[in-house]
Design an enzyme around this catalytic site. Sequence first.
Site, PDB file in Angstrom:
ATOM      1  N   ASP A 254      46.033  34.855  37.360  1.00  0.00           N
ATOM      2  CA  ASP A 254      46.055  35.508  38.673  1.00  0.00           C
ATOM      3  C   ASP A 254      44.651  35.432  39.290  1.00  0.00           C
ATOM      4  O   ASP A 254      43.670  35.144  38.593  1.00  0.00           O
ATOM      5  CB  ASP A 254      46.506  36.959  38.499  1.00  0.00           C
ATOM      6  CG  ASP A 254      46.503  37.750  39.783  1.00  0.00           C
ATOM      7  OD1 ASP A 254      47.121  37.294  40.764  1.00  0.00           O
ATOM      8  OD2 ASP A 254      45.855  38.807  39.822  1.00  0.00           O
TER       9      ASP A 254
ATOM     10  N   ASP B  21      43.209  37.621  42.622  1.00  0.00           N
ATOM     11  CA  ASP B  21      42.652  38.905  43.080  1.00  0.00           C
ATOM     12  C   ASP B  21      42.773  39.967  41.999  1.00  0.00           C
ATOM     13  O   ASP B  21      43.870  40.234  41.494  1.00  0.00           O
ATOM     14  CB  ASP B  21      43.387  39.390  44.333  1.00  0.00           C
ATOM     15  CG  ASP B  21      43.217  38.450  45.507  1.00  0.00           C
ATOM     16  OD1 ASP B  21      42.069  38.175  45.884  1.00  0.00           O
ATOM     17  OD2 ASP B  21      44.244  37.974  46.041  1.00  0.00           O
TER      18      ASP B  21
ATOM     19  N   ASP C 241      46.415  41.285  36.321  1.00  0.00           N
ATOM     20  CA  ASP C 241      45.798  42.613  36.374  1.00  0.00           C
ATOM     21  C   ASP C 241      46.782  43.714  36.715  1.00  0.00           C
ATOM     22  O   ASP C 241      46.371  44.868  36.835  1.00  0.00           O
ATOM     23  CB  ASP C 241      44.668  42.619  37.411  1.00  0.00           C
ATOM     24  CG  ASP C 241      45.182  42.495  38.840  1.00  0.00           C
ATOM     25  OD1 ASP C 241      46.067  41.630  39.085  1.00  0.00           O
ATOM     26  OD2 ASP C 241      44.708  43.238  39.721  1.00  0.00           O
TER      27      ASP C 241
END
Length: 235
Positions: free
Chosen positions: A20, A22, A190
Site C-alpha cells: 500500500d 498512503d 496500514d
Amino acid sequence: MNARAPLTAVLSRVDAAIIDLDGTLVDTLGDFAAALGGMLRDLGLPPIGAQHIEQMVGKGSEHLLRSVLNHVLALDGKAQAAIKTEALYPAAWASYQRHYLAVNGQYAAVYAGAHEGLQALRGAGLRLACLTNKPTGFAVPLLRAKGLDGYFDHVFGGDAFARKKPDPLPLVKTCEALGTQPARTLMVGDSSNDAQAARAAGCPVVLVTYGYNHGQPVRAVDADGFVDSLAQLGA
C-alpha cells in the site's frame, strides 16, 4: 511484529508482495490537508482539521471528498449535508484534482524504514507491486518524487480496476499482473481496508502500526502480523 519467527515464516511462504502507499510507505496527510484546504476555500466552505482528515483517508478520493464535504456541511443537519454534498461534488472534485496535483509530495515524507524494507524484499527475490486507492495519476508521480518507484514492477491506483480495496478484486488482478498466486503474495498495508481485501483474496497480510486506520486501533484488525517499521521485513 514483535515475534520474529512468525514474520519469518510468513515471508518464507511468499513469492511477491503488494504494498500500500498512503500510511504505509509515505505519510501524505500534509498533502491531503493542503489540497482539501484549497478545495474548501474555492467552495467558500470552512476548513477541516488534519485529525479529521486522517480518519477519512484510505477508501479512495471519491470517498474522501464526500466525507470531508459531509463533515463541513453537517451543521445544517445530516440530511441537508448529504444533499449539498452531491450538489457540490463535481466542483469539489475538479478543485481537489487541481490542488492535489499542485502539491503532490510537497508536504509528504517517506516513513523511516520504508526504503530498507523494500530493499530487503527485493533482495529476497520477491516481485513487488504498489497497490493504492489513490488515483494512479497521483500515485506514480509521488513514488517517483520520493525515490520509491524503482522498487516496483507495477503500480496500480484506485482507478486501475472496477472496484477499490477493501474489495478483493484489485489484489486478485495485481497477483495476475505479478504472475503469482494470492496465497503466495503478501499484502503489506496500514488499515482494515488492506486486511479485508487480503483475506477475501486469499493473501497473507502484515500491517504497519503507524498508518491511517480510520481512527481505530490497527492491532485489533485480523492480520497475520504487525510491524512498527517496514525495515522489520528484512530483520
